[in-house]
Write an enzyme that holds these catalytic residues in place. Structure first.
Site, PDB file in Angstrom:
ATOM      1  N   ASP A 159       8.195 -15.105  -6.017  1.00  0.00           N
ATOM      2  CA  ASP A 159       9.278 -16.074  -6.002  1.00  0.00           C
ATOM      3  C   ASP A 159       9.279 -17.030  -7.203  1.00  0.00           C
ATOM      4  O   ASP A 159      10.207 -17.042  -7.998  1.00  0.00           O
ATOM      5  CB  ASP A 159       9.347 -16.820  -4.664  1.00  0.00           C
ATOM      6  N   ASP A 189      -7.194 -19.741   1.156  1.00  0.00           N
ATOM      7  CA  ASP A 189      -7.609 -18.341   1.227  1.00  0.00           C
ATOM      8  C   ASP A 189      -7.326 -17.640  -0.103  1.00  0.00           C
ATOM      9  O   ASP A 189      -6.639 -18.188  -0.959  1.00  0.00           O
ATOM     10  CB  ASP A 189      -6.920 -17.594   2.380  1.00  0.00           C
ATOM     11  N   ASP A 205      -6.012 -14.083  -1.923  1.00  0.00           N
ATOM     12  CA  ASP A 205      -5.370 -12.780  -1.814  1.00  0.00           C
ATOM     13  C   ASP A 205      -5.656 -12.002  -3.091  1.00  0.00           C
ATOM     14  O   ASP A 205      -5.780 -12.577  -4.165  1.00  0.00           O
ATOM     15  CB  ASP A 205      -3.850 -12.944  -1.660  1.00  0.00           C
TER      16      ASP A 205
END
Ligand code: ATP
Ligand code: MG
Length: 446
Positions: A147, A71, A73
């Site tokens: 992260d 997907d 984002d």
């Protein structure tokens, strides 16, 4: 006034560090058409209205690795309300973390506003865990709160540029998973990052950089402070990644299963249990690769099986009857697990069904095998039983018998039934057949 403003801007930029490295078109392997139509339209619309808009995170990382992302984002400096106003088919979701879902045909693009300000504004618990996360920030701040360096990459589909704030492009090239900032602090802020390190390194074939790996073992117990639902989501992500076998080995290697799934930790120290768990994971990975459906219930029941089996066998050794002993063992395993991982109760029924079917595979006389075959969950029960046999817990000949029995026509099924109950433990060796065998003129299968 202007000088003050410039000073302020300059000081701020200086405090935050270096500008990003911009990797231009032709210097990276991402092609425009690899970005979904919906993601391109979303970023284009935002940019036409004067906002910054990039494809971000896992998708950019995967594209640079030559993997088609699952997907896309998008990250932008527009607020959720501003994004929502630009797209007719969109809605604002989330409370703790507000996002916009933009719908194009069957595709949904998740659009998040740049976030930042962790150090000064976010609330943390006594272990340093971040509790709030809705402070808007600059693109630079947004990159910094991500992260790993390889997850802090932004791609502009219109200019076809990769914006790299933390050296992620090079880390990908040398296949390193590196935490942004001080790893200890970042794991304390969000202990789930330890699970993500294990999952992403296994899934993408990256080495966890030394400083990023070193603190994990010691901090693993911080996972106890993470809300159970979030831990469970992360575990399911890991199990359904298509690389579950590698991910679980990585979890175990980093000592992360000790608190999360003590059953798994114990299983991986016992050769028969290990073979069983690994066979179940490999089986799921293969199914995902072939685009076949997989169920978390099946995997969860496999992960807990070591526990169930041990308690079951102990109760039987004390002289309890098999089925009541099994029921007791199942409940004990589920209750024990609920203290830690909290597998939602909605999975209990499915797991119990699989486990309760297990003794029935040993009964091959009279009408019993026919009744078992009619169970709507027979397939899961049988796959589970077969893995037990294949891992050496039971005689593989029994699983082969069921393979024959399922695929035989009614006449042959009668002939396959075991006549002597005494013969149960030591079934006769049978030739394994694949596919249905039809007696001449026997018509359709039952
Ligand atoms: P996957 O391919 O499994 O989806 P992903 O990295 O895209 O991997 P997501 O959970 O979709 O994982 O997260 C999207 C992005 O959000 C990440 O790439 C990362 O930049 C950021 N992110 C996700 N979880 C965290 C976290 N716990 N701490 C900091 N940043 C995070
Ligand atoms: Mg993702």
């Amino acid at each position: 006034m202007i000088t003050r403003l410039l000073n302020k801007v300059f000081r701020r930029a200086h405090a935050l560090g270096r500008p990003p490295t911009v990797v231009g078109k032709g210097s990276h392997n991402i092609r425009h058409e690899q970005i979904s139509q919906a993601a391109r339209r979303t970023t284009a619309t935002l940019q036409e209205h004067g906002y910054l808009a990039f494809v971000v995170g896992g998708a950019v990382r995967d594209l640079l690795l030559g993997v088609q992302p699952k997907d896309f984002d998008v990250a932008t400096n527009a607020t959720p309300e501003q994004v929502h106003a630009l797209f007719r088919r969109s809605r604002i979701i989330g409370r703790r973390f507000r996002l916009v879902h933009v719908m194009f045909g069957g595709e949904t693009i998740e659009v998040s506003t740049f976030r930042g300000g962790h150090d000064e504004n976010a609330g943390t618990d006594e272990h340093g865990r971040i509790l709030r996360d809705n402070v808007w920030g600059t693109q630079e701040e947004d990159a910094r709160r991500r992260d790993f360096t390889v997850n802090a990459l932004f791609f502009d589909p219109q200019r076809e540029e990769v914006w790299d704030w933390h050296g992620g492009v090079n880390d990908l090239r040398v296949r390193k998973l590196r935490m942004i900032g001080d790893p200890v602090k970042r794991y304390r802020e969000d202990p789930v990052r330890m699970l993500r390190a294990a999952r992403l390194s296994a899934k993408l074939g990256l080495d966890i950089e030394r400083g990023t790996r070193a603190p994990i073992r010691e901090l693993a117990s911080l996972l106890r402070n993470v809300p159970e639902a979030r831990l469970f989501d992360e575990l399911v992500k890991l199990l359904m990644s298509g690389q579950a076998e590698r991910c679980v080995r990585a979890l175990h290697a980093e000592g992360l299963d000790r608190d999360l799934l003590p059953t798994l930790d114990a299983a991986l120290r016992d050769p028969v249990a290990e073979r069983f768990v690994m066979a179940a994971l490999a089986n799921t990975d293969a199914r995902i690769l072939e685009d076949k459906p997989v169920s978390p219930t099946f995997l969860l029941s496999a992960l807990l099986w070591g526990d169930v089996l041990r308690t079951w066998q102990a109760a039987e050794a004390r002289g309890e009857k098999p089925v009541p002993a099994l029921l007791e063992a199942m409940q004990a395993a589920l209750d024990g697990q609920a203290k830690r991982l909290a597998i939602p109760r909605r999975f209990d029924a499915g797991m119990k069904e699989i486990w309760l079917m297990q003794p029935r595979f040993l009964q091959r006389t009279g009408q019993r095998p026919f009744r078992l075959l009619e169970n709507p969950r027979f397939r899961a029960g049988y796959d589970f039983f077969r893995l037990r046999c294949e891992s050496g817990e039971l005689d593989i000949a029994i699983a082969d018998w069921w393979e024959d029995f399922q695929h035989a026509n009614p006449v042959d099924r009668e002939a396959l039934l075991v006549r002597e109950p005494a013969a149960e433990g030591a079934p006769r060796k049978r030739r394994r057949r694949r596919g249905p065998r039809r007696a001449p003129g026997a018509g359709a299968e039952a």
